[in-house]
Design an enzyme around this catalytic site. Structure first.
Site, PDB file in Angstrom:
ATOM      1  N   GLY A  96       0.828  -1.231   0.014  1.00 47.06           N
ATOM      2  CA  GLY A  96      -0.106  -0.065  -0.107  1.00 47.06           C
ATOM      3  C   GLY A  96       0.970   1.148  -0.021  1.00 47.06           C
ATOM      4  O   GLY A  96       1.996   1.006  -0.334  1.00 47.06           O
ATOM      5  N   SER A  97       0.158   2.381   0.564  1.00 46.44           N
ATOM      6  CA  SER A  97       1.088   3.640   0.466  1.00 46.44           C
ATOM      7  C   SER A  97       2.072   3.775   1.383  1.00 46.44           C
ATOM      8  O   SER A  97       2.135   3.063   2.390  1.00 46.44           O
ATOM      9  CB  SER A  97       0.122   4.795   0.546  1.00 46.44           C
ATOM     10  OG  SER A  97      -0.682   4.511   1.692  1.00 46.44           O
ATOM     11  N   PRO A  98       3.079   4.435   1.179  1.00 45.32           N
ATOM     12  CA  PRO A  98       4.002   4.873   2.083  1.00 45.32           C
ATOM     13  C   PRO A  98       3.550   5.393   3.679  1.00 45.32           C
ATOM     14  O   PRO A  98       4.112   5.326   4.608  1.00 45.32           O
ATOM     15  CB  PRO A  98       5.074   5.907   1.532  1.00 45.32           C
ATOM     16  CG  PRO A  98       4.804   5.658   0.019  1.00 45.32           C
ATOM     17  CD  PRO A  98       3.438   5.233   0.067  1.00 45.32           C
ATOM     18  N   VAL A 138       0.581   4.885   4.873  1.00 43.52           N
ATOM     19  CA  VAL A 138       0.108   3.833   5.929  1.00 43.52           C
ATOM     20  C   VAL A 138       1.240   2.794   6.198  1.00 43.52           C
ATOM     21  O   VAL A 138       1.434   2.082   7.207  1.00 43.52           O
ATOM     22  CB  VAL A 138      -1.235   3.026   5.062  1.00 43.52           C
ATOM     23  CG1 VAL A 138      -1.827   1.906   5.887  1.00 43.52           C
ATOM     24  CG2 VAL A 138      -2.066   4.176   4.745  1.00 43.52           C
ATOM     25  N   GLY A 139       2.074   2.422   5.366  1.00 44.38           N
ATOM     26  CA  GLY A 139       3.205   1.606   5.583  1.00 44.38           C
ATOM     27  C   GLY A 139       4.201   2.084   6.984  1.00 44.38           C
ATOM     28  O   GLY A 139       4.522   1.314   7.784  1.00 44.38           O
ATOM     29  N   GLU A 178       5.456  -3.282   0.872  1.00 43.70           N
ATOM     30  CA  GLU A 178       5.628  -3.131  -0.501  1.00 43.70           C
ATOM     31  C   GLU A 178       4.683  -1.615  -0.763  1.00 43.70           C
ATOM     32  O   GLU A 178       3.648  -1.861  -0.731  1.00 43.70           O
ATOM     33  CB  GLU A 178       5.072  -4.183  -1.298  1.00 43.70           C
ATOM     34  CG  GLU A 178       5.726  -5.675  -1.249  1.00 43.70           C
ATOM     35  CD  GLU A 178       7.012  -5.480  -2.027  1.00 43.70           C
ATOM     36  OE1 GLU A 178       6.991  -4.891  -3.112  1.00 43.70           O
ATOM     37  OE2 GLU A 178       8.001  -6.388  -1.790  1.00 43.70           O
ATOM     38  N   CYS A 212       1.510   0.724  -8.925  1.00 46.19           N
ATOM     39  CA  CYS A 212       2.618   1.188  -7.913  1.00 46.19           C
ATOM     40  C   CYS A 212       3.870   1.531  -9.007  1.00 46.19           C
ATOM     41  O   CYS A 212       4.710   2.434  -8.523  1.00 46.19           O
ATOM     42  CB  CYS A 212       2.758   0.244  -7.202  1.00 46.19           C
ATOM     43  SG  CYS A 212       3.250  -1.416  -7.473  1.00 46.19           S
TER      44      CYS A 212
HETATM   45  P1  NAD Z   1      -3.467   2.500   1.231  1.00 46.81           P
HETATM   46  O1  NAD Z   1      -2.210   2.383   2.004  1.00 46.81           O
HETATM   47  O2  NAD Z   1      -4.589   3.487   1.445  1.00 46.81           O
HETATM   48  O3  NAD Z   1      -4.296   0.775   1.611  1.00 46.81           O
HETATM   49  C1  NAD Z   1      -3.847  -0.285   1.637  1.00 46.81           C
HETATM   50  C2  NAD Z   1      -4.415  -1.209   2.464  1.00 46.81           C
HETATM   51  O4  NAD Z   1      -4.331  -0.710   3.709  1.00 46.81           O
HETATM   52  C3  NAD Z   1      -5.885  -1.356   2.392  1.00 46.81           C
HETATM   53  O5  NAD Z   1      -6.199  -2.773   2.688  1.00 46.81           O
HETATM   54  C4  NAD Z   1      -6.533  -0.572   3.609  1.00 46.81           C
HETATM   55  O6  NAD Z   1      -7.749  -1.104   4.082  1.00 46.81           O
HETATM   56  C5  NAD Z   1      -5.415  -0.651   4.504  1.00 46.81           C
HETATM   57  N1  NAD Z   1      -5.169   0.741   5.183  1.00 46.81           N
HETATM   58  C6  NAD Z   1      -5.705   2.021   5.123  1.00 46.81           C
HETATM   59  N2  NAD Z   1      -5.455   2.763   6.163  1.00 46.81           N
HETATM   60  C7  NAD Z   1      -4.976   2.161   7.075  1.00 46.81           C
HETATM   61  C8  NAD Z   1      -4.478   2.298   8.340  1.00 46.81           C
HETATM   62  N3  NAD Z   1      -4.517   3.457   8.888  1.00 46.81           N
HETATM   63  N4  NAD Z   1      -4.241   1.202   9.197  1.00 46.81           N
HETATM   64  C9  NAD Z   1      -4.060   0.061   8.553  1.00 46.81           C
HETATM   65  N5  NAD Z   1      -4.457  -0.119   7.608  1.00 46.81           N
HETATM   66  C10 NAD Z   1      -4.895   0.806   6.699  1.00 46.81           C
HETATM   67  O7  NAD Z   1      -3.262   2.114  -0.304  1.00 46.81           O
HETATM   68  P2  NAD Z   1      -4.053   1.976  -1.448  1.00 46.81           P
HETATM   69  O8  NAD Z   1      -4.732   3.199  -1.727  1.00 46.81           O
HETATM   70  O9  NAD Z   1      -4.825   0.850  -1.333  1.00 46.81           O
HETATM   71  O10 NAD Z   1      -3.028   1.572  -2.759  1.00 46.81           O
HETATM   72  C11 NAD Z   1      -2.158   2.853  -3.348  1.00 46.81           C
HETATM   73  C12 NAD Z   1      -0.859   2.785  -2.854  1.00 46.81           C
HETATM   74  O11 NAD Z   1      -0.240   1.521  -2.793  1.00 46.81           O
HETATM   75  C13 NAD Z   1       0.025   3.516  -3.620  1.00 46.81           C
HETATM   76  O12 NAD Z   1       0.825   4.258  -2.899  1.00 46.81           O
HETATM   77  C14 NAD Z   1       0.834   2.421  -4.527  1.00 46.81           C
HETATM   78  O13 NAD Z   1       2.057   2.893  -4.967  1.00 46.81           O
HETATM   79  C15 NAD Z   1       0.990   1.535  -3.512  1.00 46.81           C
HETATM   80  N6  NAD Z   1       1.163   0.257  -4.029  1.00 46.81           N
HETATM   81  C16 NAD Z   1       2.301  -0.490  -3.885  1.00 46.81           C
HETATM   82  C17 NAD Z   1       2.683  -1.695  -4.478  1.00 46.81           C
HETATM   83  C18 NAD Z   1       3.831  -2.665  -4.505  1.00 46.81           C
HETATM   84  O14 NAD Z   1       3.905  -3.589  -4.899  1.00 46.81           O
HETATM   85  N7  NAD Z   1       5.044  -1.943  -3.887  1.00 46.81           N
HETATM   86  C19 NAD Z   1       1.423  -2.350  -5.273  1.00 46.81           C
HETATM   87  C20 NAD Z   1       0.381  -1.603  -5.341  1.00 46.81           C
HETATM   88  C21 NAD Z   1       0.019  -0.437  -4.637  1.00 46.81           C
END
Ligand code: NAD
Length: 475
Positions: A195-197, A199-200, A217, A251
């Site tokens: 997911g996003s940096p 939330v990471g 990731e 991503c």
């Molecule tokens: P996101 O970080 O908003 O959400 C990802 C997951 O985290 C979802 O399941 C969501 O429910 C959960 N989440 C959201 N907020 C949270 C919190 N506060 N605490 C715990 N969990 C939480 O990301 P997104 O909008 O779903 O995806 C887009 C991002 O993901 C972009 O930055 C993209 O570059 C990245 N991404 C990376 C890869 C990779 O392989 N490196 C692949 C796809 C997407």
């Protein structure tokens, strides 16, 4: 009144139920794990149409893109594991350094135990199940929380997992970020987050409570560097596909382009040719194309439109595109030029169909610009000058680098896939995915009775001291 949700096991119950299985699965053989993977493979093959429908509902994803970018990466990951798992799991003997003479050592690949997988919405099938394949290959149990935004696909994944596994083995929890937060409070042995940096960082902080290991990731701004030696026609064909596939919501999509100032116009012209070729050959408009996906939801559509408005208000020029339709969440592929550092398209990960084109005069300026930003997930170099390609590889940092193509490396299952710092921690795919979920336990065997180390024990007389000094000198 009792609500349905009251009857469902809580994350804590599910987590506790998986404990006994995670201990039992330490003994699982390659064959046991392969049986689990084969069940998954068969289910996917039998439910092809349902998978396509779910992804159409969520993202209006064209079926060929579902096949290529959602199903194939998972099935090929499974097949790769089936072929290699015996080898990966085999204890790996280690050479014996001279001071250790008389001992032997090897690595035992132990399942980490209970894994938590949290996945995003953009490739909701691939990015939920890819890591699950690695977790299963490594012998872990798993709780998977897919994205709430790709609701149809997430529900289908839940159906699949509940048909194939019992909840004390692998289970899917559907819910929003509150659910993810409650899962993150539990002492998982490994957390695999995509997911996003932003939330990471939350995930890593939560993992620190229990010192759970993490694979993150994440995302970022992946640059494309067009070298003066590039074949512009070839580069444009590849970049237009890599950028606008999945409506730019990838991503590793090219986030921005750096092109030599004197090649800018020719390159933009090549990109326009390919946009028409891919999405509007009959001249009816890209919005009529069945091959161009949509933005996931209204919030992200709004975010894209604001980014576009911000750019044009600050002087960006729309070279092509810029047409948005809120009701269908359609935004045409948009190429922007005259970019400045105050614009959001320059500052934030775009993650949609806007493509800023920046220019440079000397390569070191382009390198300096790349190095002034957080380390990207991928860096793409287009050019035929091997010296320059090597220069970019050595002088910049990125999770992965691709020369003369983009996005493609995701499908290379011998390659470690992932980011670096802001764009990610740890690697995925193939053996690297297996290792993410494994503890590489080093095992040292000493012989019984007298051995070299016996000579180093107290009392520390002259003989022992001389031996230690000799050892320090020579080894
Ligand atoms: P996101 O970080 O908003 O959400 C990802 C997951 O985290 C979802 O399941 C969501 O429910 C959960 N989440 C959201 N907020 C949270 C919190 N506060 N605490 C715990 N969990 C939480 O990301 P997104 O909008 O779903 O995806 C887009 C991002 O993901 C972009 O930055 C993209 O570059 C990245 N991404 C990376 C890869 C990779 O392989 N490196 C692949 C796809 C997407």
């Amino acid at each position: 009144m009792i609500q349905l949700s009251d009857l469902r096991p809580s994350p804590l119950q599910l987590f506790e139920e998986q404990w006994a299985t995670s201990i039992a699965w330490r003994k699982s053989t390659a064959q046991d794990r392969k049986e689990r993977l084969k069940k998954m493979l068969q289910w996917i093959q039998e439910h092809h149409d349902q998978i396509c429908t779910a992804l159409w509902e969520d993202l209006r994803k064209p079926a060929p893109e579902v096949d290529l970018n959602e199903i194939f990466p998972v099935t090929s990951e499974i097949k790769h594991c089936l072929k290699n798992l015996d080898n990966w799991m085999r204890p790996k003997p280690l050479p014996t350094p001279l001071p250790m003479l008389g001992t032997s050592a090897f690595i035992h690949f132990e399942p980490k135990g209970r894994a938590l997988l949290i996945s995003p919405w953009n490739f909701p099938f691939n990015l939920a199940l890819g890591p699950l394949v690695s977790a299963i290959a490594a012998g872990c149990t798993a709780i998977l929380k897919p994205s709430e935004y790709a609701a149809h696909t997430s529900l289908l994944i839940q159906e699949m997992v509940s048909e194939l596994f019992s909840p004390h083995e692998i289970t899917v929890c559907l819910g929003e970020k509150e659910l993810a937060s409650s899962l993150l409070n539990l002492p998982f042995d490994h957390i695999f987050f995509t997911g996003s940096p932003e939330v990471g960082k939350i995930v890593m902080k939560a993992a620190a409570q229990h010192l759970s290991s993490v694979t993150l990731e994440l995302g970022g701004k992946s640059p494309v560097l067009i070298d003066a030696s590039a074949n512009l026609t070839d580069a444009a064909q590849k970049i237009v596909w890599g950028k606008f596939v999945n409506c730019g919501q990838t991503c590793i999509a090219p986030d921005f382009i750096l092109v030599p100032e004197n090649k800018k116009e020719a390159f933009i012209a090549e990109m326009k040719i390919n946009l028409v070729k891919y999405y509007d050959e009959e001249g009816k408009g890209i919005d009529k194309s069945h091959d161009y996906a949509r933005i996931i939801n209204e919030r992200h559509f709004q975010r894209m439109m604001e980014m576009l408005e911000d750019a044009t208000a600050k002087g960006a020029q729309v070279e092509i595109g810029g047409n948005g339709e809120k009701s269908t969440r359609y935004l045409s592929p948009t190429i922007l030029s005259e970019i400045s550092s105050e614009m959001k398209v320059f500052q934030e990960e775009i993650f949609g169909p806007l493509l800023p084109v920046l220019t440079y005069n000397v390569l070191s300026d382009a390198i300096a610009l790349i190095n002034s930003q957080p380390k990207p997930l991928a860096l793409y170099y287009f050019g035929q000058d091997q010296g320059n390609a090597k220069r970019i590889m050595v002088e910049t940092s990125a999770g992965n680098m691709v020369i003369n193509d983009c996005v493609l490396h995701f499908l290379h299952n011998e390659m470690p896939f992932g980011g670096v710092n802001t764009s990610g921690i740890g690697k995925a795919h193939g053996k690297y995915g297996f290792l993410s979920f494994s503890n590489e336990k080093g095992v040292l065997k000493q012989r019984v009775g007298f051995n070299n180390v016996s000579l180093l024990r107290p009392p520390y007389g002259l003989r022992v001291k001389k031996l230690i000094a000799t050892m320090m000198k020579w080894f």
